[in-house]
Design an enzyme around this catalytic site. Structure first.
Site, PDB file in Angstrom:
ATOM      1  N   GLY A 196       0.822  -1.209   0.000  1.00 38.14           N
ATOM      2  CA  GLY A 196       0.000   0.000   0.000  1.00 38.14           C
ATOM      3  C   GLY A 196       0.849   1.248   0.000  1.00 38.14           C
ATOM      4  N   GLU A 197       0.297   2.332   0.569  1.00 36.10           N
ATOM      5  CA  GLU A 197       1.022   3.601   0.723  1.00 36.10           C
ATOM      6  C   GLU A 197       1.411   4.225  -0.611  1.00 36.10           C
ATOM      7  OE1 GLU A 197       4.447   2.452   2.912  1.00 36.10           O
ATOM      8  OE2 GLU A 197       3.283   1.451   4.462  1.00 36.10           O
ATOM      9  N   GLY A 198       0.850   3.764  -1.701  1.00 34.24           N
ATOM     10  CA  GLY A 198       1.199   4.312  -2.997  1.00 34.24           C
ATOM     11  C   GLY A 198       2.456   3.733  -3.611  1.00 34.24           C
TER      12      GLY A 198
END
Length: 380
Positions: free
Chosen positions: A322-324
């Site tokens: 996640g987190e980009g």
């Protein structure tokens, strides 16, 4: 009563310029590398040209990673690999440069912006520019209660719209969108299952940190229970986000729609953002034309959501953190497509008199043969 009318987005969002895209395709036909030889980069460059209304396409020079953060009450049911209420620790690590997205962003020279919507911590623990849009401390446990009140859902949605306007006004030309959450993939699974009409087991994955079989069963049960609460409100997308979403998910949805209004391209990362994009598609059917799927994380909910929106991931690396981070990996590909579309030279023009130099040879070779074949017959 709410003054927010989601139907307005249907009227405000236009598709990328089709005429410009046709011009970009025509230009691509004239370039020295045959069309199709660059694979998907051709289509990506033409999409960017249409999104920018520019031929040749402009380079992507001011991208930004935007992360919406929040804690979800459902994490207390043991559905996540991280402790409930610990998303603020992840945010601090992002800000300190210790998370995968921070390292990749530093390497690619891309700024990272974190927006706290519902972290379960004292707001004084984080910088003011991170917490100024916060709606509440943590979101409700969606299997037994609403994630947000209707007022909080609207406030979160409007915050996402405001952040999109800030990015567009500051000159950002492409956004890599991600989330920082604990329990967020469970809420995302509920949204995808509800909007696609599928069972909980079809969309339940193992999250960013990975969970064992027992935790997976708890997660599946939580999604199934929340689905019962989601189905009665499927006709009202803001109420759906309030019932089984969360402040971060409502903000992401508002952000995505406003980016489409402002004609700001977005690269989607992960199942949480993909679930919000699916909600956005329900609100405004043209909105997905402004989004790219960065990479396939392998989460079944993400796959289901992207299939429904007909978005094909640019990469297939299985990055679930996640987190980009996964979306950021696709950024160099987008920038490469823009550079090739803009900088490949066109084929030289063929001289107009070339065909005429060949045509005179035909009558010269034919006429003598006709004379020789006719004259002997007359003599006999």
């Amino acid at each position: 009563m709410s003054s927010l009318n989601l139907d307005d987005f249907t009227d405000l969002i236009e598709r990328p310029d089709g005429g410009v895209r046709r011009d970009a395709e025509a230009r691509r036909e004239r370039q020295i590398v045959p069309p199709g030889a660059l694979g998907r980069l051709d289509d990506l460059g033409e999409w960017l040209a249409a999104a920018q209304s520019a031929v040749p396409v402009r380079p992507v020079e001011r991208p930004r990673v935007v992360l919406f953060a929040g804690d979800h009450g459902i994490a207390a049911q043991g559905v996540s690999g991280r402790p409930a209420g610990s998303a603020s620790e992840l945010v601090r690590e992002v800000l300190e440069g210790a998370r995968p997205v921070s390292i990749l962003a530093r390497r690619l020279d891309v700024p990272v912006r974190v927006v706290d919507m519902a972290l379960d911590c004292d707001p004084q623990e984080l910088p003011e520019d991170v917490v100024r849009h916060r709606v509440r401390r943590g979101s409700g446990r969606i299997d037994v209660e609403d994630a947000l009140t209707p007022e909080e859902a609207e406030a979160a949605f409007r915050a996402g719209v405001a952040v999109a306007d800030e990015e567009a006004d500051s000159g950002t030309d492409l956004v890599v969108l991600g989330d920082v959450s604990v329990g967020g993939t469970t809420a995302a699974g509920v949204l995808v299952a509800a909007l696609c009409g599928t069972d909980a087991s079809v969309v339940t994955g193992r999250g960013g940190t990975g969970i064992d079989d027992l935790a997976w069963m708890r997660k599946c049960a939580a999604i199934r229970d929340a689905l019962r609460r989601a189905r009665p409100v499927l006709g009202d997308q803001l109420q759906l986000l309030a019932t089984v979403g969360g402040a971060d998910l409502a903000a992401i949805t508002g952000f995505l729609l406003q980016c489409a209004v402002r004609k700001l391209p977005v690269v989607l990362d992960g199942v949480v953002v993909s679930a919000c994009a699916l909600v956005g598609q329900r609100i405004a059917f043209r909105a997905p034309d402004w989004w790219l799927a960065g990479q396939n994380s392998g989460e079944p909910g993400q796959t289901k959501a992207l299939d429904r929106m007909a978005l094909e991931p640019l990469l297939d690396h299985g990055v679930t953190v996640g987190e980009g981070a996964g979306g950021l990996l696709a950024l160099p590909l987008v920038q490469a497509a823009a550079a090739l579309a803009a900088e490949l030279p066109e084929k030289p023009d063929v001289p107009a008199d070339e065909p005429e130099s060949v045509e005179p040879e035909k009558p010269e070779s034919v006429e003598p043969e006709k004379e020789e074949s006719v004259e002997p017959e007359k003599e006999e």
